[in-house]
Scaffold this motif. Sequence first.
Motif, short mmCIF file in Angstrom:
data_model
loop_
_atom_site.label_atom_id
_atom_site.label_comp_id
_atom_site.label_asym_id
_atom_site.label_seq_id
_atom_site.Cartn_x
_atom_site.Cartn_y
_atom_site.Cartn_z
N PHE A 69 -0.51 -45.24 -35.64
CA PHE A 69 0.69 -44.78 -35.81
C PHE A 69 0.46 -43.17 -35.72
O PHE A 69 1.10 -42.33 -35.07
N VAL A 70 -0.26 -42.71 -36.70
CA VAL A 70 -0.67 -41.42 -37.05
C VAL A 70 -1.32 -40.89 -35.67
O VAL A 70 -0.98 -39.61 -35.27
N ALA A 71 -2.42 -41.44 -35.39
CA ALA A 71 -3.16 -40.99 -34.20
C ALA A 71 -2.24 -40.68 -32.87
O ALA A 71 -2.16 -39.74 -32.17
N PRO A 79 4.17 -39.67 -28.92
CA PRO A 79 4.89 -40.82 -28.42
C PRO A 79 4.97 -42.07 -29.50
O PRO A 79 5.79 -43.05 -29.02
N ALA A 80 4.50 -41.81 -30.78
CA ALA A 80 4.72 -42.94 -31.77
C ALA A 80 5.98 -42.73 -32.72
O ALA A 80 6.30 -43.70 -33.14
N ILE A 81 6.53 -41.74 -32.55
CA ILE A 81 7.63 -41.28 -33.40
C ILE A 81 8.92 -42.10 -32.98
O ILE A 81 9.36 -42.85 -34.00
N ILE A 82 9.14 -42.03 -31.73
CA ILE A 82 10.53 -42.74 -31.43
C ILE A 82 10.28 -44.25 -31.62
O ILE A 82 11.18 -45.03 -32.33
N PRO A 83 9.34 -44.93 -31.24
CA PRO A 83 9.08 -46.33 -31.59
C PRO A 83 9.10 -46.90 -33.09
O PRO A 83 9.50 -47.54 -33.39
N CYS A 87 11.94 -49.03 -34.64
CA CYS A 87 11.77 -50.15 -35.56
C CYS A 87 12.29 -50.06 -37.03
O CYS A 87 12.44 -51.01 -37.62
N TRP A 88 12.31 -48.91 -37.20
CA TRP A 88 12.86 -48.63 -38.70
C TRP A 88 14.37 -49.08 -38.73
O TRP A 88 14.79 -49.66 -39.73
N VAL A 89 14.97 -48.70 -37.70
CA VAL A 89 16.48 -49.12 -37.54
C VAL A 89 16.88 -50.57 -37.24
O VAL A 89 17.69 -51.15 -37.75
N ILE A 90 15.57 -51.17 -36.48
CA ILE A 90 16.14 -52.44 -36.03
C ILE A 90 15.42 -53.65 -36.80
O ILE A 90 16.05 -54.58 -37.06
#
Length: 107
Positions: A69-71, A79-83, A87-90
């Motif tokens: 995720f950090v990479a 591109p990893a911040i939105i997913p 995931c945090w919300v869902i």
Amino acid sequence: MYCTKCGVALDDAVRYCSQCGAATGNAPAPAPAPYRPLVRPFEGRKVAGVCLGLANYWGIDPVLVRVMFVALAVFPALPAIIPYIVCWVIMPNEQRQIAGSTVPSQA
């Protein structure tokens, strides 16, 4: 019955060949993989528990998921911040056990 690998004659009740160790048709089926719910655990989380929850669900080391995720958040333009936020919300929080009953967390 004969072993399919080495051809040794075997009794009908044996599960494995005594000569080569090959499984016969009487061998027990492998146990199914345990069910792992996709939740955000409380123990061991760093920010929101998303990476730890995904790692537990996939059965891999949480450090690998965190590094991924950090990479992906740093190198190819975020591109990893939105997913991660989705995931945090869902993903639901893990249920806590208090005095024999399950209580959802307030966090």
